[in-house]
Design a protein around this motif. Structure first.
Motif, PDB file in Angstrom:
ATOM      1  N   GLU A  78       1.287  -1.205   0.008  1.00 24.47           N
ATOM      2  CA  GLU A  78       0.123   0.009  -0.075  1.00 24.47           C
ATOM      3  C   GLU A  78       1.079   1.539  -0.146  1.00 24.47           C
ATOM      4  N   VAL A  79       0.310   2.601  -0.566  1.00 25.38           N
ATOM      5  CA  VAL A  79       0.903   4.076  -0.466  1.00 25.38           C
ATOM      6  C   VAL A  79       0.448   4.545   0.711  1.00 25.38           C
ATOM      7  N   SER A  95      11.596  -7.599  -4.599  1.00 22.16           N
ATOM      8  CA  SER A  95      11.743  -6.808  -5.838  1.00 22.16           C
ATOM      9  C   SER A  95      10.327  -6.457  -6.762  1.00 22.16           C
ATOM     10  N   ASP A  96      10.498  -7.901  -7.010  1.00 16.05           N
ATOM     11  CA  ASP A  96       9.429  -8.127  -7.945  1.00 16.05           C
ATOM     12  C   ASP A  96       7.943  -6.860  -7.705  1.00 16.05           C
ATOM     13  N   ALA A 100       6.425  -4.462 -10.353  1.00 15.58           N
ATOM     14  CA  ALA A 100       5.431  -4.014 -10.279  1.00 15.58           C
ATOM     15  C   ALA A 100       4.951  -2.630 -10.193  1.00 15.58           C
ATOM     16  N   ALA A 101       4.957  -2.038  -8.912  1.00 18.15           N
ATOM     17  CA  ALA A 101       4.269  -1.320  -8.649  1.00 18.15           C
ATOM     18  C   ALA A 101       4.372  -0.058  -9.319  1.00 18.15           C
ATOM     19  N   LEU A 108       3.138   7.613  -9.695  1.00 25.79           N
ATOM     20  CA  LEU A 108       4.402   7.511  -8.803  1.00 25.79           C
ATOM     21  C   LEU A 108       5.768   7.832  -8.878  1.00 25.79           C
ATOM     22  N   PHE A 109       6.910   7.876  -8.640  1.00 27.50           N
ATOM     23  CA  PHE A 109       8.337   8.257  -8.206  1.00 27.50           C
ATOM     24  C   PHE A 109       8.511   6.807  -7.379  1.00 27.50           C
ATOM     25  N   PHE A 110       9.208   5.705  -7.076  1.00 24.85           N
ATOM     26  CA  PHE A 110       9.828   4.745  -6.381  1.00 24.85           C
ATOM     27  C   PHE A 110      11.321   4.866  -6.305  1.00 24.85           C
TER      28      PHE A 110
END
Length: 320
Positions: A78-79, A95-96, A100-101, A108-110
């Motif tokens: 969740e974000v 990491s998968d 996917a996110a 968004l920038f992760f």
């Protein structure tokens, strides 16, 4: 545009040389006195930024009798908004999940780092990370939140699923808001407090005994805010490299807690190597540092057999 990936910021290489007392110091310093001079704090104080933006909006909502943003239950993946439209927090199990996110949320920038992992535990303790790590995290986040190509996107800092790591990440984000954006500790903690399910731990002492004191993320941020208000920590003047030289167990393992108090690892009769890169030092090793830092007395907290107090007293440092 910066790539969305796990970003690791490591310290620069250090070089050792022999100092005047025959001890190797990292960071290219020639003596303990040279080491201390680099670390002496500048006493000039700077004005602190006032609370702004989202926190001001939250305060306005509360003053009007309106409820804060609704609470949400903790879920991996969740974000969670931290600063609406600019900064958010997430926990990823792999990491998968991160990949996917990124594909699913192009708005968004992760990003992440190893900074929330840098605490070196003694026993069952796990954090919080030290001031140099906090200071570095502020710089790290500014690289993304102030990047011109990310102005229209929310930056999401993500951490691993382990409770200890996500708690350290939470602390770093709260500290970032306090230091960089002038948030109150309570305002910085508010978006995390709204996450239901108690996803964050309290910090504990460095033992294996049952925890009997519970240090909260909020209390840590209150400590940072207090230090800033007293001029003990100035983000504009703090030099992380110098802090890390004294923190380094191959140099001194020493920290200035406040202008009148220094804490350091207990001395030994002679220099001893405990493990690779970790040493204990005789009293004489510290006297040059103490002279420049203005330390006039040492209080022994360990057994009398560990070192001879004359190593301090014969070099002008009182001993109790």
């Amino acid at each position: 545009e910066p790539s969305q990936a796990r970003v690791t910021k490591m310290n620069g290489d250090t070089h050792s040389r022999e100092n005047d007392g025959g001890y190797a110091l990292a960071g290219g310093l020639r003596s303990a006195r040279d080491l201390a001079r680099k670390f002496l704090p500048n006493k000039r104080r700077v004005s602190q930024p006032q609370a702004q933006g989202p926190e001001a909006a939250r305060s306005a909502r509360v003053s009007r009798g309106q409820p804060p943003e609704p609470a949400r239950r903790f879920m991996v993946g969740e974000v969670y908004p931290v600063v609406q439209g600019r900064l958010a927090f997430a926990v990823h199990s792999s990491s998968d999940m991160t990949k996917a996110a990124i594909r699913r949320r192009p708005d968004l920038f992760f990003c992440s780092s190893d900074i929330h992992e840098r605490y070196e535990a003694f026993c069952s303790d796990f954090g919080p990370v030290n001031l140099a790590a906090v200071h570095g995290f502020v710089d790290f986040m500014n690289e993304y939140t102030k990047h011109p190509q990310l102005r229209e996107r929310t930056v999401v800092y993500y951490a691993e699923e382990e409770p200890e790591l996500r708690t350290n990440a939470c602390f770093l984000l709260c500290a970032y808001l306090v230091i960089e954006h002038g948030y109150s500790p309570e305002g910085a903690w508010e978006p995390f407090a709204a996450i239901m399910g108690d996803p964050f731990l309290t910090f504990r002492d460095a033992t294996y005994q049952p925890q009997d004191y519970f240090l909260t993320v909020l209390a840590c941020c209150q400590g940072i805010k207090k230090a800033m208000s007293l001029g003990w920590y100035s983000p504009d003047e703090f030099i992380a490299e110098d802090y890390e030289v004294l923190d380094d167990p191959s140099n001194a393992d020493l920290h200035r807690v406040c202008p009148k108090f220094v804490a350091f690892k207990g001395p030994s009769e002679v220099k001893k190597k405990l493990v690779e890169g970790v040493y204990t030092f005789p009293p004489e090793h510290y006297c040059g540092i103490f002279q420049v830092m203005g330390v006039g007395a040492v209080v022994r907290l360990n057994e009398a057999s560990t070192y001879d107090a004359r190593g301090f007293t014969e070099n002008g440092v009182r001993h109790y």
